[in-house]
Design a protein around this motif. Structure first.
Motif, PDB file in Angstrom:
ATOM      1  N   GLN A  89       0.814  -1.218   0.000  1.00 15.43           N
ATOM      2  CA  GLN A  89       0.000   0.000   0.000  1.00 15.43           C
ATOM      3  C   GLN A  89       0.847   1.267   0.000  1.00 15.43           C
ATOM      4  OE1 GLN A  89      -3.864   0.395   1.921  1.00 15.43           O
ATOM      5  NE2 GLN A  89      -3.254  -1.381   3.124  1.00 15.43           N
ATOM      6  N   HIS A  90       2.133   1.130   0.323  1.00 17.70           N
ATOM      7  CA  HIS A  90       3.005   2.301   0.371  1.00 17.70           C
ATOM      8  C   HIS A  90       4.172   2.087  -0.582  1.00 17.70           C
ATOM      9  CE1 HIS A  90       0.682   3.669   3.763  1.00 17.70           C
ATOM     10  NE2 HIS A  90       0.820   2.463   4.294  1.00 17.70           N
ATOM     11  N   ASP A 102       5.917  11.621  -6.797  1.00 17.98           N
ATOM     12  CA  ASP A 102       4.507  11.981  -6.573  1.00 17.98           C
ATOM     13  C   ASP A 102       3.533  10.955  -7.136  1.00 17.98           C
ATOM     14  OD1 ASP A 102       5.298  14.409  -5.371  1.00 17.98           O
ATOM     15  OD2 ASP A 102       5.566  15.301  -7.364  1.00 17.98           O
ATOM     16  N   HIS A 104       1.661   8.592  -5.492  1.00 21.63           N
ATOM     17  CA  HIS A 104       1.652   7.233  -4.945  1.00 21.63           C
ATOM     18  C   HIS A 104       0.420   6.917  -4.093  1.00 21.63           C
ATOM     19  CE1 HIS A 104       5.705   6.536  -6.381  1.00 21.63           C
ATOM     20  NE2 HIS A 104       6.052   7.703  -5.892  1.00 21.63           N
ATOM     21  N   GLU A 105      -0.256   7.935  -3.576  1.00 18.92           N
ATOM     22  CA  GLU A 105      -1.329   7.704  -2.607  1.00 18.92           C
ATOM     23  C   GLU A 105      -2.402   6.731  -3.085  1.00 18.92           C
ATOM     24  OE1 GLU A 105      -0.254  10.781  -3.549  1.00 18.92           O
ATOM     25  OE2 GLU A 105       1.015  11.077  -1.789  1.00 18.92           O
ATOM     26  N   PRO A 106      -2.885   6.830  -4.337  1.00 23.81           N
ATOM     27  CA  PRO A 106      -3.974   5.923  -4.740  1.00 23.81           C
ATOM     28  C   PRO A 106      -3.507   4.557  -5.253  1.00 23.81           C
ATOM     29  CG  PRO A 106      -3.583   7.527  -6.472  1.00 23.81           C
ATOM     30  CD  PRO A 106      -2.637   7.869  -5.340  1.00 23.81           C
ATOM     31  N   LYS A 141      -7.433   3.111  -2.331  1.00 24.75           N
ATOM     32  CA  LYS A 141      -6.589   2.738  -3.476  1.00 24.75           C
ATOM     33  C   LYS A 141      -7.473   2.425  -4.681  1.00 24.75           C
ATOM     34  CE  LYS A 141      -2.983   2.856  -0.768  1.00 24.75           C
ATOM     35  NZ  LYS A 141      -1.968   3.887  -0.862  1.00 24.75           N
TER      36      LYS A 141
END
Length: 185
Positions: A89-90, A102, A104-106, A141
């Motif tokens: 997830q990370h 940049d 990466h969050e979703p 996600k």
């Protein structure tokens, strides 16, 4: 270090007849490591240097820690390990070096897809990719990202054939792929 287990919901338990998806636990570490070494040896026999460090007892992806985090998923037929995959997830430092800093969050990052050779030739790799898209959900996600060596046509065919969109090649020789997850209605 505290256990920071991955929040997820497995929505599709059976990925092929008799093969079940399970989040790996501490009791699976030995079998998962053995499967990765088997895959590395198989790759070496086919003339590939991919995953060669596993044969020397090194694991750059820290699979033992990934199991502790809840990022490893295994696929079993009865008690036999048929395959595995890491869904992080990370973004790792590796992911950031390939994808940039940049966005990466979703994303969930797919690594170390490996198939037990006894299950080779049964389209299990494609089934695991399908499951990563449709069979598991992570809060916040909406896409799965992966990278692979650009110079291995079979791998690139596997990912493009599974509907992953080619996002470009890195200067270090890795192809990047991404696939949006269907929204969970």
């Amino acid at each position: 270090m505290s256990m920071n287990t991955t929040e997820c919901s497995i929505t599709l338990q059976e990925i092929q007849p008799g093969i079940q998806a399970v989040q790996a636990g501490p009791e699976d570490k030995e079998a998962v490591n053995a499967l990765m070494v088997q895959a590395a040896a198989w790759l070496q026999n086919k003339g590939s240097k991919q995953w060669y460090e596993l044969l020397a007892g090194e694991d750059r992806h820290g699979v033992t820690d990934a199991i502790d985090r809840g990022d490893v998923f295994i696929f079993k037929q009865n008690d036999m390990l048929a395959g595995m995959v890491i869904l992080q997830q990370h973004a790792s430092d590796w992911d950031k070096s390939l994808w940039g800093e940049d966005g990466h969050e979703p994303a969930v990052y797919l690594h170390r897809l490996a198939i037990n050779r006894e299950f080779g030739g049964k389209q299990l790799g494609s089934a695991i990719l399908h499951w990563a898209e449709h069979g598991v959900r992570f809060p916040g996600k909406d896409r799965v990202r992966l990278d692979c060596i650009a110079s291995v046509p079979a791998l690139n065919r596997l990912y493009s054939g599974a509907g992953f969109t080619y996002k470009g090649q890195t200067p270090s020789g890795f192809n990047l792929y991404e696939k949006m997850q269907p929204s969970a209605d």
